[in-house]
Every structure is written in C-alpha cells, then in structure tokens.
Design an enzyme around this catalytic site. Sequence first.
Site, PDB file in Angstrom:
ATOM      1  N   ASP A   8       0.806  -1.216   0.000  1.00 13.14           N
ATOM      2  CA  ASP A   8       0.000   0.000   0.000  1.00 13.14           C
ATOM      3  C   ASP A   8       0.849   1.281   0.000  1.00 13.14           C
ATOM      4  O   ASP A   8       1.686   1.477   0.885  1.00 13.14           O
ATOM      5  CB  ASP A   8      -0.904   0.027   1.231  1.00 13.14           C
ATOM      6  CG  ASP A   8      -1.701  -1.271   1.409  1.00 13.14           C
ATOM      7  OD1 ASP A   8      -1.247  -2.322   0.907  1.00 13.14           O
ATOM      8  OD2 ASP A   8      -2.752  -1.222   2.046  1.00 13.14           O
ATOM      9  N   ASN A  40      -3.828   4.158  -0.212  1.00 18.90           N
ATOM     10  CA  ASN A  40      -3.706   5.392   0.582  1.00 18.90           C
ATOM     11  C   ASN A  40      -2.800   6.409  -0.112  1.00 18.90           C
ATOM     12  O   ASN A  40      -2.131   7.209   0.536  1.00 18.90           O
ATOM     13  CB  ASN A  40      -3.127   5.056   1.971  1.00 18.90           C
ATOM     14  CG  ASN A  40      -3.829   3.874   2.608  1.00 18.90           C
ATOM     15  OD1 ASN A  40      -3.343   2.745   2.543  1.00 18.90           O
ATOM     16  ND2 ASN A  40      -4.989   4.109   3.167  1.00 18.90           N
ATOM     17  N   HIS A  68     -10.055   1.504  -0.095  1.00 25.42           N
ATOM     18  CA  HIS A  68     -10.279   2.950  -0.235  1.00 25.42           C
ATOM     19  C   HIS A  68     -10.808   3.314  -1.620  1.00 25.42           C
ATOM     20  O   HIS A  68     -10.677   4.466  -2.040  1.00 25.42           O
ATOM     21  CB  HIS A  68      -8.999   3.726   0.091  1.00 25.42           C
ATOM     22  CG  HIS A  68      -8.762   3.854   1.572  1.00 25.42           C
ATOM     23  ND1 HIS A  68      -9.402   4.794   2.341  1.00 25.42           N
ATOM     24  CD2 HIS A  68      -8.003   3.132   2.415  1.00 25.42           C
ATOM     25  CE1 HIS A  68      -9.022   4.658   3.605  1.00 25.42           C
ATOM     26  NE2 HIS A  68      -8.173   3.649   3.673  1.00 25.42           N
ATOM     27  N   HIS A 177      -2.992  -4.402   2.943  1.00 28.98           N
ATOM     28  CA  HIS A 177      -3.887  -3.606   3.800  1.00 28.98           C
ATOM     29  C   HIS A 177      -3.318  -3.261   5.164  1.00 28.98           C
ATOM     30  O   HIS A 177      -3.559  -2.167   5.659  1.00 28.98           O
ATOM     31  CB  HIS A 177      -5.260  -4.275   4.005  1.00 28.98           C
ATOM     32  CG  HIS A 177      -6.201  -3.489   4.880  1.00 28.98           C
ATOM     33  ND1 HIS A 177      -6.743  -2.284   4.494  1.00 28.98           N
ATOM     34  CD2 HIS A 177      -6.675  -3.723   6.132  1.00 28.98           C
ATOM     35  CE1 HIS A 177      -7.531  -1.830   5.468  1.00 28.98           C
ATOM     36  NE2 HIS A 177      -7.503  -2.670   6.475  1.00 28.98           N
TER      37      HIS A 177
HETATM   38 FE   LIG Z   1      -6.711  -0.939   2.879  1.00 29.43          FE
END
Ligand SMILES: [Fe+2]
Length: 258
Positions: A8, A40, A68, A177
């Site tokens: 991420d 993110n 997201h 995640h």
């Molecule tokens: Fe996530």
Amino acid sequence: MKVLALGDIAGKAGRLAIENDLPLLKEKYNLDCVIVNADNAAHGFGMSDRIAGELFDCGVDIISTGDHYTDRDTLKVADKYPNVVRPANLPKVKEGRGHVVLNTGKEKILFISVMGRLYMDDPRREPSNPYHEVRKILDEYKDIKIKIVEIHAEATSEKVGMGHYLKGEVSAVFGSHTHVQTSDLKILEGGTGYITDLGMCGDQNSMLGAKTESALPRLLESAESRRLEPAEGVGTVSGVIFDIDPKTGKCTDVILVN
Ligand SMILES: [Fe+2]
C-alpha cells in the site's frame, strides 16, 4: 518471469519512494510486471487520476485500489483505466473491474483483487465471499497460465485461507492492507508463491504511514480526536518479487523487497 508486487502506497512519501526505487529495481531484477496497491496514495485516502498517471509513467503496470475505492476519484479512475483494479467482490459497485488480463508482450497475466470481510471498518461496502468470487473469475480464464491474486484484508486468517484455497492453482497469492510486512513468504504446495502482507510503501518511521502525532491521540483519546495526516519522512518501498515459470505458471522463488 519476474513480478514485483508492492504494498500500500501511503501518501506522497510512498509515491516518491516508488518513483525513486522502481527504475533501480527494474534494472536490477529485470522485472516483467509491476503491481502496486494505491489504497492510501492520495494524502492517505484513495487515489486520483493524476496519481494513477504518474504511477503508470514511472513503470507500474497494474494498480489495485484496496478498500479505499470509496475515497476521492478512485472509482472514476478505476472506470477509466483497465489496469486499475478495485476489489472484485463488491456486488453493489458498478464502476471499474475486479480483475485484469495484462499482456506483457511475452505472456498474459491474470490479476484478481478481492477484499476481506473481517474487521474491515465500513459495513456499507458489503463485500461478498472473496473465495467464491475468485473461483468465478478463475473459471473464466482457464487458458491463462500466470495468475496472481491479491487479498486486501485485515485478518491474517482470511489471507492465509486464500493461499491454501488456491495453492497449486495460481502462481501467487499476496495480502495487503495492514501496512506491516510479514516474514512468512513461501512457496505453497503446488508452486504458489505466498506472503500474508506486502507491507507499505511510505515513511516506515510512522504509524502505518500516518504521522504519529495525528494517529496516537486516536488511541489514547478517541478515534475522532485527530484527523489522520500522512507522514512526510523519506519513504521506502516494501513488497516481494515472485519468480514464475511461464511454461507452467508455477512460482519457483519469492524474495522480499524492503
Ligand atoms: Fe486498505
């Protein structure tokens, strides 16, 4: 065939880390495909069209959105670019796709992303069973040898379960995640490369990519006490490289990148 999967992206620190490191990693490992999770990427929440363009420009082949997908323009971006993939197990979401077939020029790679259902904080997302969804998609692409599955989930059990559910059937399964890289990389029975979580591309001296001074009060006081702000220190990348035999689709090696 070498496939780099990066965890991420947490804010600008993560984007800059990819921009800086990806050319070097491509040269060093002779990569055939680069997959990143941009959960993110835009100041900690989702992704924009500009960010997707920048990631593609610096050599990323496939971007996954993670949970997201609801933030900013992420779903619009997923609708625009076939190589931006949101979780497949979202029966109520019409925009975008949950899988893509990438043609590297040498081989075709099927990439599928699903999200977990345990401890994911927004019940409105209503993801369906990720194992059943992956099964449906795999059944459509029996002719493709190289298949890679992402499970974007909080619970290690759901991710470990996906590895064992698909071992011997797909080339690789990786989790994302949590932003914390696990050290359990392995090749499961039948030649499936596996890691429970890739970790995070971002400022590792932070709370999962957020500034400590914005995240810690949320634990000491309440979740509403501060707005999470992305950490701004120098970022590094985190992920794995799967070495896959294109003739068999089996993973022959997996190494950490961090
Ligand atoms: Fe996530």
